[in-house]
Design a protein around this motif. Structure first.
Motif, short mmCIF file in Angstrom:
data_model
loop_
_atom_site.label_atom_id
_atom_site.label_comp_id
_atom_site.label_asym_id
_atom_site.label_seq_id
_atom_site.Cartn_x
_atom_site.Cartn_y
_atom_site.Cartn_z
N ARG A 70 1.94 -0.60 1.84
CA ARG A 70 2.00 -2.07 1.64
C ARG A 70 2.97 -2.42 0.51
O ARG A 70 3.72 -3.38 0.62
CB ARG A 70 0.61 -2.63 1.35
N TRP A 71 2.95 -1.61 -0.56
CA TRP A 71 3.84 -1.86 -1.68
C TRP A 71 5.30 -1.74 -1.25
O TRP A 71 6.13 -2.58 -1.57
CB TRP A 71 3.53 -0.89 -2.82
N LEU A 103 -2.54 4.83 3.08
CA LEU A 103 -3.56 4.48 2.10
C LEU A 103 -3.03 4.23 0.70
O LEU A 103 -3.63 3.50 -0.07
CB LEU A 103 -4.62 5.59 2.04
N ARG A 104 -1.91 4.85 0.36
CA ARG A 104 -1.34 4.64 -0.98
C ARG A 104 0.17 4.86 -0.94
O ARG A 104 0.70 5.43 0.00
CB ARG A 104 -2.00 5.55 -2.01
N LEU A 123 -0.31 14.77 2.40
CA LEU A 123 -1.64 15.17 2.83
C LEU A 123 -2.68 14.12 2.45
O LEU A 123 -2.81 13.76 1.29
CB LEU A 123 -2.02 16.52 2.21
N GLY A 124 -3.37 13.60 3.44
CA GLY A 124 -4.45 12.64 3.21
C GLY A 124 -4.02 11.22 2.90
O GLY A 124 -4.86 10.40 2.53
N ILE A 125 -2.74 10.87 3.05
CA ILE A 125 -2.34 9.50 2.72
C ILE A 125 -2.34 8.55 3.92
O ILE A 125 -2.11 7.37 3.76
CB ILE A 125 -0.98 9.42 1.99
#
Length: 183
Positions: A70-71, A103-104, A123-125
């Motif tokens: 989003r950023w 997610l980030r 990994l995991g984002i």
């Protein structure tokens, strides 16, 4: 035109790219991605759609893309791969579906060297934003550039975990990978 040379990326059933990521192609993609050249999307979309129809005449169930954070979308003003997905979708007669959420805002992959470091960076984002939309489906995942395949592989892993049957990647350009000398 890009020739895959049987190069495999994790979690992807197959992939296709229009060009190698070098020279004027690299410059053009940088203008598109970083210098607000959004008007390139329709032409890029037509070229990628033609490549995908050639490589995968059987088609796909779902068209989706690797999302930016989003950023990054806020600071850039657009998600270049979402625009590409809309253009490809128009050519293929498909409506792109947002199946992933970032997610980030992680460090840009272009600033990281090494396959392991790039995989760790993503990994995991991502998470599945629409698990029901991918269950049992053949997914066409779009990205603009593939180098090590870390980002596309992580997105494919998330989609497969959400129940996708198969995940294929379509991109505008791929880094040129040289075969290692086995002497």
């Amino acid at each position: 035109m890009c020739d895959k040379n049987n190069l495999k990326f994790p979690f992807l059933d197959s992939w296709a790219a229009v060009w190698y990521y070098k020279g004027n192609i690299r410059k053009s993609l940088h203008r598109y991605k970083f210098r607000n050249a959004r008007h390139y999307a329709p032409a890029y979309g037509r070229m990628l759609a033609m490549k995908l129809m050639q490589e995968y005449p059987e088609g796909f169930d779902v068209l989706t893309w690797v999302p930016v954070s989003r950023w990054r979308k806020f600071t850039r003003g657009y998600d270049q791969v979402e625009l590409l997905a809309e253009a490809v979708g128009k050519e293929l007669g498909m409506v792109p579906v947002r199946t992933l959420e970032k997610l980030r805002n992680n460090r840009p992959q272009s600033r990281i060297s090494g396959v392991a470091r790039r995989r760790a960076n993503v990994l995991g984002i991502y998470r599945a934003a629409a698990p029901k939309a991918v269950e049992g489906k053949r997914i066409l995942l779009l990205d603009d550039i593939v180098t090590t395949g870390a980002t596309a592989g992580e997105c494919a892993r998330v989609l497969l975990t959400a129940g996708a049957k198969e995940v294929y990647l379509g991109c505008m350009a791929a880094a040129l990978h040289h075969k290692q000398d086995k002497r």
